[in-house]
Motif scaffolding. Structure first.
Motif, PDB file in Angstrom:
ATOM      1  N   GLN A  72      37.829  48.304  38.290  1.00 25.78           N
ATOM      2  CA  GLN A  72      37.221  48.796  39.766  1.00 25.78           C
ATOM      3  C   GLN A  72      39.084  49.131  40.472  1.00 25.78           C
ATOM      4  O   GLN A  72      40.045  48.565  40.063  1.00 25.78           O
ATOM      5  CB  GLN A  72      36.824  47.709  40.925  1.00 25.78           C
ATOM      6  CG  GLN A  72      37.266  48.388  41.642  1.00 25.78           C
ATOM      7  CD  GLN A  72      37.779  48.617  42.983  1.00 25.78           C
ATOM      8  OE1 GLN A  72      37.298  50.001  43.398  1.00 25.78           O
ATOM      9  NE2 GLN A  72      38.137  48.250  42.910  1.00 25.78           N
ATOM     10  N   GLN A  77      38.538  49.492  48.347  1.00 22.68           N
ATOM     11  CA  GLN A  77      37.486  48.889  47.561  1.00 22.68           C
ATOM     12  C   GLN A  77      38.197  47.421  47.315  1.00 22.68           C
ATOM     13  O   GLN A  77      37.588  46.485  47.837  1.00 22.68           O
ATOM     14  CB  GLN A  77      36.637  49.004  47.051  1.00 22.68           C
ATOM     15  CG  GLN A  77      35.463  48.560  46.576  1.00 22.68           C
ATOM     16  CD  GLN A  77      35.277  49.663  45.298  1.00 22.68           C
ATOM     17  OE1 GLN A  77      35.170  50.001  45.141  1.00 22.68           O
ATOM     18  NE2 GLN A  77      33.902  48.610  44.206  1.00 22.68           N
ATOM     19  N   ALA A  80      38.973  45.307  50.446  1.00 22.31           N
ATOM     20  CA  ALA A  80      37.250  44.936  51.009  1.00 22.31           C
ATOM     21  C   ALA A  80      36.728  44.065  50.445  1.00 22.31           C
ATOM     22  O   ALA A  80      36.096  42.814  51.238  1.00 22.31           O
ATOM     23  CB  ALA A  80      36.670  45.696  51.377  1.00 22.31           C
ATOM     24  N   ASP A  81      36.884  43.399  49.209  1.00 20.55           N
ATOM     25  CA  ASP A  81      36.201  42.452  48.313  1.00 20.55           C
ATOM     26  C   ASP A  81      37.340  42.395  47.523  1.00 20.55           C
ATOM     27  O   ASP A  81      36.762  42.650  46.354  1.00 20.55           O
ATOM     28  CB  ASP A  81      35.035  43.279  48.020  1.00 20.55           C
ATOM     29  CG  ASP A  81      33.448  42.269  47.237  1.00 20.55           C
ATOM     30  OD1 ASP A  81      34.724  41.456  47.519  1.00 20.55           O
ATOM     31  OD2 ASP A  81      33.137  42.512  47.423  1.00 20.55           O
ATOM     32  N   PRO A  82      38.287  42.139  48.510  1.00 23.37           N
ATOM     33  CA  PRO A  82      39.383  41.517  46.538  1.00 23.37           C
ATOM     34  C   PRO A  82      38.865  40.124  45.192  1.00 23.37           C
ATOM     35  O   PRO A  82      39.053  40.656  44.242  1.00 23.37           O
ATOM     36  CB  PRO A  82      40.258  40.417  48.154  1.00 23.37           C
ATOM     37  CG  PRO A  82      39.582  40.469  48.643  1.00 23.37           C
ATOM     38  CD  PRO A  82      38.518  40.896  48.633  1.00 23.37           C
ATOM     39  N   GLY A  83      37.856  39.337  46.245  1.00 22.35           N
ATOM     40  CA  GLY A  83      37.062  38.533  44.829  1.00 22.35           C
ATOM     41  C   GLY A  83      36.153  39.339  43.782  1.00 22.35           C
ATOM     42  O   GLY A  83      37.039  39.577  42.613  1.00 22.35           O
ATOM     43  N   GLN A  84      35.558  40.575  44.263  1.00 19.02           N
ATOM     44  CA  GLN A  84      34.892  40.650  43.385  1.00 19.02           C
ATOM     45  C   GLN A  84      36.229  41.913  41.967  1.00 19.02           C
ATOM     46  O   GLN A  84      35.832  42.208  41.153  1.00 19.02           O
ATOM     47  CB  GLN A  84      34.005  42.427  44.293  1.00 19.02           C
ATOM     48  CG  GLN A  84      33.113  42.621  42.694  1.00 19.02           C
ATOM     49  CD  GLN A  84      32.436  42.236  42.000  1.00 19.02           C
ATOM     50  OE1 GLN A  84      31.424  40.953  42.291  1.00 19.02           O
ATOM     51  NE2 GLN A  84      32.312  42.222  40.536  1.00 19.02           N
ATOM     52  N   THR A  85      37.281  43.040  43.309  1.00 21.96           N
ATOM     53  CA  THR A  85      37.729  43.368  41.725  1.00 21.96           C
ATOM     54  C   THR A  85      39.047  42.184  41.353  1.00 21.96           C
ATOM     55  O   THR A  85      38.679  43.301  39.853  1.00 21.96           O
ATOM     56  CB  THR A  85      39.281  44.019  43.183  1.00 21.96           C
ATOM     57  OG1 THR A  85      37.973  44.963  43.819  1.00 21.96           O
ATOM     58  CG2 THR A  85      40.073  44.789  42.399  1.00 21.96           C
ATOM     59  N   ASN A  88      36.129  41.770  38.154  1.00 21.33           N
ATOM     60  CA  ASN A  88      35.082  42.210  37.920  1.00 21.33           C
ATOM     61  C   ASN A  88      36.771  42.934  36.959  1.00 21.33           C
ATOM     62  O   ASN A  88      36.593  42.696  35.352  1.00 21.33           O
ATOM     63  CB  ASN A  88      35.109  43.408  38.486  1.00 21.33           C
ATOM     64  CG  ASN A  88      35.028  44.897  37.159  1.00 21.33           C
ATOM     65  OD1 ASN A  88      33.817  44.661  36.823  1.00 21.33           O
ATOM     66  ND2 ASN A  88      36.023  45.913  37.340  1.00 21.33           N
TER      67      ASN A  88
END
Length: 312
Positions: A72, A77, A80-85, A88
């Motif tokens: 990612q 992005q 906005a969504d550090p955990g998901q980055t 991932n």
């Protein structure tokens, strides 16, 4: 050579596929979703967050080299969504490395990092060498530090032949319009065809960056993904700093209609280094690589591609 590319449907992945195919290699392209890849690529779909599926896919293909590009990569992005980055980008690479450990012979693995790991560098430390300490200024950069260090750890702990790349800003045809140069080119093409207003929205134009063509970047990846460079890290850079304003001016000079430029607060980052430029002398000394494609051609190719899309 049999090469496997993760993130093969992305901007860099497509260019790398074409580069490797042109050199006579077998190419397996791994994407998270079904995608049309360049002709000649064996296209596969797998979620790299699924460790078992990742292992089965890589073991079945038995690549000699893995180019791990999947990530990612969009900073807004990540903010906005550090955990998901973070999840991932780190877990996907972990699964690729674990799968590679099970192969015999073990493939060379190129980990595509980012110059974002350096963050804001004092002027006296420019241009940036590979010895510069990490100072990540956003969650995406933190995720790339993690990927970089995971690659080093697997080399030190298991002898895995991992080579780490730290590319600086790369542009060219096929880039998503979420990124500045492609966004400028799309807006100009829309204005020229009447699909959009003669208004170009921009973010911070004062930032000075080290820009180079994506086709030079993938050529660098090709020459550094070799067993003799296991454990090494290389900057991929032009060594020249250019402002975003300079690139915008060059594109506007190619526009066929007058276009107003307006700053958009939504396109501004909360933390951004004013100047970053890289030193790729280590890569040049090891492999002979140097950038070959002039920036004017990169900009023209990018604009022409967006014009073709608008025409289609």
């Amino acid at each position: 050579m049999r090469a496997l590319i993760t993130g093969a449907s992305g901007f860099v992945g497509r260019h790398l596929s074409e580069h490797l195919l042109a050199a006579g290699n077998e190419v397996v392209g791994l994407s998270a979703h079904r995608a049309r890849l360049p002709q000649g690529v064996v296209a596969l779909t797998a979620d790299l967050l699924d460790a078992d599926l990742t292992a089965r896919t890589i073991l079945a293909q038995r690549p000699e080299v893995i180019f791990h590009l999947a990530a990612q990569a969009y900073v807004p992005q990540a903010i906005a969504d550090p955990g998901q980055t973070l999840l991932n980008n780190s877990l996907a690479q972990l699964n690729v490395l674990e799968a590679a450990r099970r192969l015999e012979p073990v493939p060379v693995i190129l980990v595509a990092g980012s110059s974002e790991v350096y963050g804001a560098v004092p002027p006296e430390r420019l241009p940036v060498t590979e010895d510069q300490p990490f100072r990540p200024s956003n969650p995406y950069a933190v995720s790339k530090v993690t990927q970089d260090m995971l690659g080093l750890q697997y080399f030190l702990s298991y002898g895995l032949p991992v080579v780490r790349a730290r590319p600086f800003n790369h542009i060219g045809p096929g880039q998503s319009d979420r990124f500045a140069v492609a966004s400028f080119a799309r807006q100009i093409a829309e204005a020229e065809t009447g699909r959009g207003q003669p208004l170009l929205l921009v973010g911070n134009l004062g930032a000075r960056r080290d820009f180079l063509d994506v086709r030079d970047v993938v050529r660098a990846y090709g020459v550094m993904a070799r067993r003799e460079y296991a454990g090494e890290v290389f900057n991929v850079a032009s060594g020249v700093a250019r402002s975003v304003q300079d690139l915008l001016d060059a594109l506007l000079a190619r526009a066929t209609v007058p276009i107003e430029v307006r700053q958009d607060p939504a396109r501004m980052r909360p933390s951004e280094a004013p100047l970053i430029v890289g030193d790729a002398s280590k890569l040049a000394a090891a492999t002979g690589w140097r950038p070959e494609i002039p920036l004017c051609r990169s900009l023209q190719n990018t604009l022409d591609e967006w014009r073709a899309r608008m025409g289609a």
